[in-house]
Scaffold this motif. Structure first.
Motif, short mmCIF file in Angstrom:
data_model
loop_
_atom_site.label_atom_id
_atom_site.label_comp_id
_atom_site.label_asym_id
_atom_site.label_seq_id
_atom_site.Cartn_x
_atom_site.Cartn_y
_atom_site.Cartn_z
N SER A 65 -4.85 -18.17 -21.24
CA SER A 65 -4.72 -16.66 -20.75
C SER A 65 -5.48 -16.10 -21.82
O SER A 65 -5.13 -16.59 -22.37
N GLN A 66 -5.26 -14.76 -21.29
CA GLN A 66 -5.25 -13.32 -21.85
C GLN A 66 -3.94 -13.91 -22.97
O GLN A 66 -4.81 -13.35 -24.37
N ALA A 67 -2.99 -14.02 -22.78
CA ALA A 67 -2.54 -14.03 -24.35
C ALA A 67 -2.65 -15.01 -25.14
O ALA A 67 -2.35 -14.92 -26.35
N ASP A 68 -2.85 -16.30 -24.61
CA ASP A 68 -3.12 -17.29 -25.66
C ASP A 68 -4.13 -16.69 -26.34
O ASP A 68 -4.48 -17.63 -27.75
N TYR A 88 -14.57 -14.28 -18.53
CA TYR A 88 -12.80 -13.60 -18.01
C TYR A 88 -13.41 -14.12 -16.26
O TYR A 88 -14.34 -13.63 -15.74
N ALA A 89 -12.01 -15.28 -16.15
CA ALA A 89 -12.60 -15.93 -14.45
C ALA A 89 -13.11 -15.36 -13.50
O ALA A 89 -13.52 -15.36 -12.82
N PRO A 100 -4.27 -9.78 -12.46
CA PRO A 100 -4.99 -9.03 -11.21
C PRO A 100 -4.33 -7.25 -12.02
O PRO A 100 -5.80 -7.26 -12.11
N ASP A 101 -3.73 -6.83 -12.68
CA ASP A 101 -3.37 -5.59 -13.76
C ASP A 101 -4.33 -5.93 -14.31
O ASP A 101 -5.07 -4.04 -14.89
N GLN A 102 -5.02 -6.60 -15.38
CA GLN A 102 -5.41 -6.51 -16.20
C GLN A 102 -7.59 -6.50 -15.63
O GLN A 102 -7.91 -6.01 -16.81
N MET A 103 -8.16 -7.30 -14.83
CA MET A 103 -8.74 -7.06 -14.46
C MET A 103 -9.79 -5.78 -13.98
O MET A 103 -9.15 -4.30 -13.68
N ALA A 104 -10.83 -5.89 -13.60
CA ALA A 104 -11.81 -4.77 -13.75
C ALA A 104 -12.87 -4.71 -12.75
O ALA A 104 -13.14 -6.18 -12.18
N ALA A 105 -13.24 -4.13 -11.97
CA ALA A 105 -14.13 -3.71 -11.03
C ALA A 105 -15.90 -3.83 -11.81
O ALA A 105 -16.32 -3.68 -12.92
N PHE A 106 -16.22 -5.01 -10.56
CA PHE A 106 -17.88 -5.03 -11.20
C PHE A 106 -18.12 -5.50 -12.29
O PHE A 106 -18.64 -4.19 -13.59
N GLY A 107 -17.26 -6.56 -13.05
CA GLY A 107 -17.11 -7.29 -14.71
C GLY A 107 -17.00 -6.51 -15.35
O GLY A 107 -16.15 -5.36 -14.90
#
Lengths: 220, 471
Positions: free
Chosen positions: A54-57, A150-151, A212-219
């Protein structure tokens, strides 16, 4: 127009063209498993080490990985301030000045840390988007390549990815896009597989699952 | 062995006697065939995929002049400089000029079969420019003073003992070893210095995308990426048939290429280059040049049937499955491209004068066509080239050297034969004579007898037996 160009084109244009028979339908390959399962399986089959986290790890995992591999020097474009806690680790931020010093890169640094923009499940490929933010050499010259992926950026096939690229990039690709599907290898001596031919001997992929709130659109 | 197709028959006889060579090829071909077939477990899927690959290439060939101009336009827009070359000499001259303009004297080369076509290494050496092959197989072959014997695996004719001895010879300070990991590490270390100091990197191109101006390179080792990343200048060479219309064509061709060539779902690296280093970027070459090479391709293009030759994506599956190639190896052909694809492309590059024997070296078994990922009808084209090689003088010009196999004696014999066949009385007289004097036939001098027993005509002709049995 140069003479050779004119000559070649006029010969080609003089040829009788004929008509294309109907374009065959696009083939669809069958695969077993979810895209992420296929992605990991293919990478491992191609001799890459895969770690899901996970991002935190990420800071803790990366620190541990660096110690486990005995990495003493790391070149990266990423903000890895948290790695300063690793004893005796030299971190080289990939800026214009440092990358021009080829001898460090060629003969001194143990590892390069990069981020893949996309992934392709079908072939277990990391898609490196190489431009001003991501130099080419980091993933190529040092003996170990660590790649953060990022998965949510996983595409089922290369064809799916190309569709997106065609939509988002409208015919303009970045300077260099490289699909990496394992560590460098060769079978040129009597079909015997050996790793680390010219590029990295080891490829370690850190697959990060984000909220979901950490993700970015198109990569990324 | 002379690297001349004119010596094909002699070379093939020599190669057949070389037991080590035959063993090396047998082992390598079995290995590659198994790897490929494991990648296509479902014949229906291979059929669909190769039919699609064929239509991508045919569509591209139909628009070839337009796509080449579109490619040039988009490459130039991206900052890639494009040069056109009619033949090998012109291609080499372009490259020499670019190297000189950049004060280069050390060149590293990724794998490029077109550069073999133009004899680039020897040409540059003659100009005092060192050009190091960096693909492991190509490096082994260059250091042995040889040429590639296979288009994908250049050093396939050598076994590990032969390579170990070679490395001991060229790196005298090292210990003799047959450990492949150690041998590869030795070559890697040696090559690092070459990459470090090189001014210019030269590579081939597997596919070029017209709509985006992108050059695609397929490789496993990373030497292609090194050659296109480290030196100040990158020069890419490609045959004009390598262009495709759109990026969306690439995934299918790539899958067909790597699965057919080495039995890999994908190569380790797939490198897509669209421009030289931009202003704010920190590495990569400052200049990228693309040299478009014709060298006989437009001749093949002019004829609709021969044009299918240009569908080739250079996977090497046809040679891996060829019973002739497996037995004589790649060098016997005396051409840059060996095996079935070599037999149909070389006559366009070199003319039929020197290559006229190549299309005859086939049993037309059809294995090559069956495995071809873009469905090139190789046996049909081999047959066609045999016809071209025997064409009468004055026939419409199709290709350089047509009619080269034609001999007066042979023409005369066939004229007599056909005249006899359409004159029944004469035919009966001759067939009776043959029945009587047929026992003399084995005494005739004939090349047929070199590898086969001479058949003896029957003592009674079919007609005489038929007449006797009639009620």
């Amino acid at each position: 127009m140069s003479n050779a160009k004119q000559q070649i084109l006029s010969r080609l244009q003089a040829a009788k063209m004929g008509i294309l028979k109907q374009l065959s339908p696009k083939p669809i390959a069958k695969q077993i498993g979810t895209p992420m399962e296929i992605f990991c399986r293919c990478l491992q089959q191609n001799h890459a080490e895969v770690i899901q986290l996970s991002q935190a790890d990420l800071p803790a995992e990366l620190t541990q990985l660096i110690q486990r591999k005995g990495i003493k020097s790391l070149v990266t474009t990423q903000d890895v301030a948290y790695l300063t806690s690793v004893p005796q680790l030299e971190i080289l931020p990939a800026t214009k000045k440092t990358l021009l010093d080829k001898s460090d890169l060629f003969y001194r640094f143990d590892a390069g840390l990069t981020t893949a923009k996309f992934g392709i499940a079908e072939t277990g490929s990391l898609v490196l988007w190489l431009d001003k933010d991501q130099p080419r050499s980091i993933s190529l010259v040092p003996p170990i390549h660590i790649c953060v992926f990022y998965a949510e950026c996983l595409y089922p096939t290369f064809a799916h990815l190309v569709n997106s690229i065609n939509i988002y990039c409208s015919g303009q690709l970045p300077t260099n896009v490289v699909l990496v599907s394992g560590p460098s290898k060769t079978a040129d001596i009597q079909q015997t597989l050996a790793y680390g031919a010219h590029g990295p001997k080891e490829l370690i992929v850190l697959i990060v699952n984000r909220q979901p709130d950490q993700m970015a659109a198109f990569g990324v | 062995m002379a690297m001349e197709p004119a010596f094909f028959k002699k070379n093939a006889r020599e190669a057949l006697k070389d037991q080590i060579l035959r063993k090396n090829f047998r082992g390598a071909m079995d290995f590659l065939r198994l790897k490929r077939s494991a990648m296509f477990p479902d014949p229906e899927y291979f059929e669909e995929l190769s039919a699609y690959g064929e239509s991508i290439k045919q569509k591209a060939l139909l628009q070839l002049p337009d796509l080449l101009q579109q490619l040039e336009h988009n490459c130039q827009r991206n900052g890639i400089q494009v040069w056109w070359a009619e033949d090998a000499t012109e291609a080499n001259q372009h490259i020499l000029r670019i190297i000189n303009e950049n004060n280069g004297n050390k060149v590293v080369k990724g794998k490029s079969m077109v550069s073999e076509e133009t004899g680039l290494n020897d040409f540059l050496l003659g100009q005092n420019i060192e050009c190091i092959e960096t693909d492991m197989g190509e490096y082994i072959v260059q250091q042995s003073g040889e040429h590639p014997s296979h288009i994908i695996m250049p050093a396939i004719h050598k076994n590990v003992q032969q390579i170990a001895s070679l490395f001991k010879k060229i790196m005298p300070d090292t210990a003799y070893t047959e450990d492949v990991d150690t041998l590869i590490r030795m070559a890697r270390d040696e090559m690092r210095d070459h990459f470090f100091h090189a001014d210019v990197g030269i590579t081939g191109v597997n596919f070029a995308v017209a709509s985006t101006g992108t050059l695609c390179l397929v490789e496993n080792e990373g030497n292609g990426r090194m050659s296109t990343t480290v030196p100040r200048v990158h020069i890419a060479m490609m045959g004009i048939e390598k262009v495709v219309a759109d990026l969306s064509d690439i995934p299918y061709l790539l899958e067909l290429l790597t699965k057919s060539a080495t039995g890999q779902a994908i190569s380790t690296y797939f490198n897509m280059i669209s421009s030289p280093r931009k202003k704010d970027e920190t590495d990569g070459p400052e200049q990228v040049h693309l040299v478009l090479v014709d060298n006989g391709r437009s001749q093949a293009y002019a004829d609709k049937e021969l044009r299918t030759t240009l569908q080739c994506i250079r996977c090497g599956a046809c040679m891996n499955h060829c019973p002739v190639y497996t037995r004589i190896g790649g060098h016997a052909y005396g051409t840059v491209y060996p095996g079935p694809i070599g037999k149909i492309i070389s006559p366009h590059l070199l003319g039929l004068e020197s290559t006229k024997d190549l299309p005859t070296a086939s049993s037309l078994c059809g294995a090559c066509e069956e495995v071809c990922p873009v469905k090139i009808p190789i046996p049909k084209i081999l047959h066609r080239l045999r016809v071209e090689a025997n064409k009468a003088p004055g026939a419409a010009p199709v290709m350089r050297g047509q009619g080269s196999s034609r001999t007066k004696t042979e023409v005369r014999i066939w004229q007599i034969w056909s005249y006899t066949c359409v004159h029944p009385r004469l035919y009966h007289v001759v067939s009776r004579l043959i029945a009587v004097f047929g026992f003399l036939v084995p005494l005739l001098k004939s090349p047929w007898k070199i590898n086969r027993a001479m058949p003896v005509p029957a003592t009674k002709s079919f007609m005489s037996q038929y007449v006797r049995k009639k009620p």
